[in-house]
Design a protein around this motif. Structure first.
Motif, PDB file in Angstrom:
ATOM      1  N   VAL A 267     -17.209 -11.178  20.222  1.00  0.00           N
ATOM      2  CA  VAL A 267     -16.734 -11.194  21.609  1.00  0.00           C
ATOM      3  C   VAL A 267     -17.014  -9.835  22.239  1.00  0.00           C
ATOM      4  O   VAL A 267     -16.605  -8.805  21.709  1.00  0.00           O
ATOM      5  CB  VAL A 267     -15.228 -11.525  21.663  1.00  0.00           C
ATOM      6  CG1 VAL A 267     -14.716 -11.441  23.081  1.00  0.00           C
ATOM      7  CG2 VAL A 267     -14.966 -12.902  21.082  1.00  0.00           C
TER       8      VAL A 267
ATOM      9  N   VAL B 210     -13.436 -10.168  27.487  1.00  0.00           N
ATOM     10  CA  VAL B 210     -12.506 -11.249  27.822  1.00  0.00           C
ATOM     11  C   VAL B 210     -11.953 -10.938  29.198  1.00  0.00           C
ATOM     12  O   VAL B 210     -11.401  -9.860  29.427  1.00  0.00           O
ATOM     13  CB  VAL B 210     -11.356 -11.360  26.796  1.00  0.00           C
ATOM     14  CG1 VAL B 210     -10.394 -12.456  27.190  1.00  0.00           C
ATOM     15  CG2 VAL B 210     -11.889 -11.603  25.406  1.00  0.00           C
TER      16      VAL B 210
ATOM     17  N   TYR C  11     -11.839 -16.537  30.307  1.00  0.00           N
ATOM     18  CA  TYR C  11     -13.047 -16.831  29.557  1.00  0.00           C
ATOM     19  C   TYR C  11     -13.476 -15.606  28.762  1.00  0.00           C
ATOM     20  O   TYR C  11     -13.076 -14.486  29.063  1.00  0.00           O
ATOM     21  CB  TYR C  11     -14.179 -17.333  30.455  1.00  0.00           C
ATOM     22  CG  TYR C  11     -14.726 -16.324  31.432  1.00  0.00           C
ATOM     23  CD1 TYR C  11     -15.832 -15.544  31.117  1.00  0.00           C
ATOM     24  CD2 TYR C  11     -14.150 -16.158  32.682  1.00  0.00           C
ATOM     25  CE1 TYR C  11     -16.346 -14.626  32.011  1.00  0.00           C
ATOM     26  CE2 TYR C  11     -14.648 -15.248  33.582  1.00  0.00           C
ATOM     27  CZ  TYR C  11     -15.758 -14.485  33.244  1.00  0.00           C
ATOM     28  OH  TYR C  11     -16.256 -13.573  34.138  1.00  0.00           O
ATOM     29  N   ALA C  12     -14.267 -15.855  27.717  1.00  0.00           N
ATOM     30  CA  ALA C  12     -14.765 -14.789  26.856  1.00  0.00           C
ATOM     31  C   ALA C  12     -16.284 -14.851  26.830  1.00  0.00           C
ATOM     32  O   ALA C  12     -16.864 -15.936  26.794  1.00  0.00           O
ATOM     33  CB  ALA C  12     -14.219 -14.938  25.440  1.00  0.00           C
TER      34      ALA C  12
ATOM     35  N   PRO D 291     -10.265 -19.285  25.916  1.00  0.00           N
ATOM     36  CA  PRO D 291     -10.168 -18.852  24.516  1.00  0.00           C
ATOM     37  C   PRO D 291      -8.706 -18.651  24.131  1.00  0.00           C
ATOM     38  O   PRO D 291      -7.821 -18.620  24.985  1.00  0.00           O
ATOM     39  CB  PRO D 291     -10.923 -17.523  24.507  1.00  0.00           C
ATOM     40  CG  PRO D 291     -10.745 -16.997  25.880  1.00  0.00           C
ATOM     41  CD  PRO D 291     -10.735 -18.202  26.778  1.00  0.00           C
TER      42      PRO D 291
ATOM     43  N   LYS E 112      -9.546 -10.778  21.471  1.00  0.00           N
ATOM     44  CA  LYS E 112      -9.829  -9.549  22.217  1.00  0.00           C
ATOM     45  C   LYS E 112     -11.282  -9.147  21.983  1.00  0.00           C
ATOM     46  O   LYS E 112     -11.941  -9.682  21.097  1.00  0.00           O
ATOM     47  CB  LYS E 112      -8.897  -8.415  21.749  1.00  0.00           C
ATOM     48  CG  LYS E 112      -7.419  -8.732  21.863  1.00  0.00           C
ATOM     49  CD  LYS E 112      -6.982  -8.834  23.295  1.00  0.00           C
ATOM     50  CE  LYS E 112      -5.478  -9.069  23.362  1.00  0.00           C
ATOM     51  NZ  LYS E 112      -5.099 -10.068  24.311  1.00  0.00           N
TER      52      LYS E 112
END
Length: 92
Positions: A24, A27, A36-37, A48, A53
């Motif tokens: 990721v 975020v 959303y990520a 998510p 994170k």
């Protein structure tokens, strides 16, 4: 990769071929507050898990594009180095 920076292939099962690990990058919230990520390969995961994170790793289903589960980025997790002089080494 092996310790001499050479790419090494290995066989995977059908179950392993059905998902992909993605890191990721960010975020945030989109229009109307939709969370959303963004992953390292450009995928956008809507809604998510709230605990996800940046720098966490998520397991994404290749067929549907949905997030299956995640692993937190924290001390004590095992890692494989993918770039630099230590490429291919595994550590904690």
């Amino acid at each position: 990769y092996d310790t001499k920076s050479r790419f090494v292939l290995h066989k995977i099962s059908k179950e392993e071929a059905a998902y992909k690990l993605c890191r990721v990058k960010r975020v945030t919230r989109g229009p109307k507050g939709t969370p959303y990520a963004i992953t390292h390969d450009g995928r956008t995961l809507r809604y998510p898990d709230p605990d996800v994170k940046p720098n966490d790793t998520v397991r994404v289903d290749v067929g549907t594009g949905k997030m299956l589960d995640y692993v937190k980025f924290e001390a004590g997790n095992s890692v494989m180095i993918s770039g630099g002089n230590n490429m291919g080494r595994v550590g904690v």
